[in-house]
Scaffold this active site. Structure first.
Site, short mmCIF file in Angstrom:
data_model
loop_
_atom_site.label_atom_id
_atom_site.label_comp_id
_atom_site.label_asym_id
_atom_site.label_seq_id
_atom_site.Cartn_x
_atom_site.Cartn_y
_atom_site.Cartn_z
N HIS A 191 0.86 -1.07 -0.07
CA HIS A 191 0.14 -0.09 -0.13
C HIS A 191 0.75 1.15 -0.02
CE1 HIS A 191 -3.28 -2.80 0.74
NE2 HIS A 191 -4.23 -1.64 1.02
N HIS A 245 0.73 -4.59 8.78
CA HIS A 245 2.09 -4.58 8.58
C HIS A 245 2.89 -4.04 10.02
CE1 HIS A 245 2.45 -4.73 4.56
NE2 HIS A 245 1.55 -3.99 4.24
O1 BG6 Z 1 1.64 -5.14 1.14
P1 BG6 Z 1 0.24 -4.70 1.39
O2 BG6 Z 1 0.20 -3.19 2.01
O3 BG6 Z 1 -0.57 -5.63 2.07
O4 BG6 Z 1 -0.63 -4.34 -0.06
C1 BG6 Z 1 -0.48 -5.19 -1.18
C2 BG6 Z 1 -1.64 -5.94 -1.56
O5 BG6 Z 1 -2.70 -5.24 -1.10
C3 BG6 Z 1 -4.05 -6.14 -1.56
O6 BG6 Z 1 -5.30 -5.57 -1.18
C4 BG6 Z 1 -3.87 -6.27 -3.20
O7 BG6 Z 1 -5.06 -6.92 -3.46
C5 BG6 Z 1 -2.74 -7.16 -3.36
O8 BG6 Z 1 -2.79 -7.43 -4.64
C6 BG6 Z 1 -1.32 -6.21 -3.05
O9 BG6 Z 1 -0.49 -7.21 -3.31
#
Ligand code: BG6
Length: 278
Positions: free
Chosen positions: A114, A167
């Site tokens: 994100h 995270h």
């Molecule tokens: O690493 P984060 O912040 O969880 O976000 C990445 C993921 O976020 C998700 O919501 C997407 O569907 C994924 O495709 C993406 O890889």
């Protein structure tokens, strides 16, 4: 390392229990910072305002999402929502945290997608607005508003990821820094007018490159589905484990979007429209 991860859980505990009224805000922010939103909302909106900025948003989203996938495979980062159970760190006094429908991401956690993908892809929007503002506003304070809005939004996205137990803070920080650096590096280098084969080959290279890395790591004895097993094991509700958070879902999106961009830019319909615009 365990105490650093424990500090991340303490931060999530504070966000969830001290500021419970902000819950809906965090859920909205995480939705707005989702890489999927770049393809669904930010790219069409940016393209409508400026063709160049729109293509830059899509191109940077594709490349940084692919890089994020590879970084995640190599870095083996845990996610807080499973680490609180798996680590045994809280066996005596359980952490006062809970999950949400968007907590159960199935990919590894480092760095935050994100923060990294959205941070990089929003860079060209921020710089385009900044230069527009700079031509109109004389006040230095008004001129910094776009960069300030960019930083505030990404900081909020980072906090929302910690709040959701998706995270740890260091993964958010890594995502923010990598995203800003990639956005800065890539924005002036986005290919605008290229032949269809360029987009076709890029699409194929993304697909084959990731598959090659996956199979190389797999042959070396690394289990790359470890995060899917942990997410399925520790997610509070099975329906919160979303298929589209799987690593190969984002790969299909990137490869498809690269090919789709090429086909769209070379379609007779687009050529006709481009002729009318000129
Ligand atoms: O690493 P984060 O912040 O969880 O976000 C990445 C993921 O976020 C998700 O919501 C997407 O569907 C994924 O495709 C993406 O890889």
């Amino acid at each position: 390392m365990e105490s650093a991860l424990g500090a991340g859980i303490a931060m999530a505990e504070a966000l969830q229990n001290q500021l419970p009224w902000l819950e809906n805000v965090w859920l909205w922010v995480t939705f707005l910072g989702d890489p999927k939103s770049l393809f669904l909302f930010y790219f069409p909106a940016a393209y409508y305002a400026s063709r160049r900025v729109g293509i830059a948003v899509l191109w940077i989203s594709i490349i940084t999402e692919w890089l994020n996938l590879v970084f995640k495979w190599l870095l083996f980062g845990d996610r807080p929502f499973w680490w609180v159970h798996e680590s045994g760190y809280y066996s005596q006094a359980p952490a006062q945290v809970h999950q949400f429908p968007s907590s159960c991401e199935t990919g590894p956690g480092s760095p935050s997608g994100h923060c990294m993908i959205t941070g990089a892809a929003l860079w060209p929007i921020m710089t385009a607005i900044s230069s527009q503002v700079a031509t109109r506003a004389h006040s230095r304070w008004v001129r910094v508003i776009p960069s300030l809005a960019y930083c505030t939004f990404l900081l909020a996205v980072g906090l929302s990821r910690v709040f959701l137990l998706a995270h740890f803070p260091h993964q958010v920080l890594a995502g923010l820094i990598t995203g800003a650096v990639l956005g800065w590096l890539m924005a002036p280098r986005v290919p605008m007018e290229r032949e269809l084969s360029f987009y076709g080959l890029t699409s194929l290279a993304l697909l084959l490159g990731a598959s090659l890395i996956y199979w190389t790591l797999f042959t070396l004895g690394l289990d790359l589905s470890w995060s899917i097993s942990l997410a399925s094991k520790w997610c509070e509700r099975p329906e919160w484990v979303h298929m589209d958070s799987r690593p190969f879902a984002s790969l299909s999106r990137d490869s498809g979007a690269a090919l789709g961009l090429g086909i769209a830019l070379h379609s007779p319909c687009y050529a006709q429209q481009a002729h009318i615009w000129r």
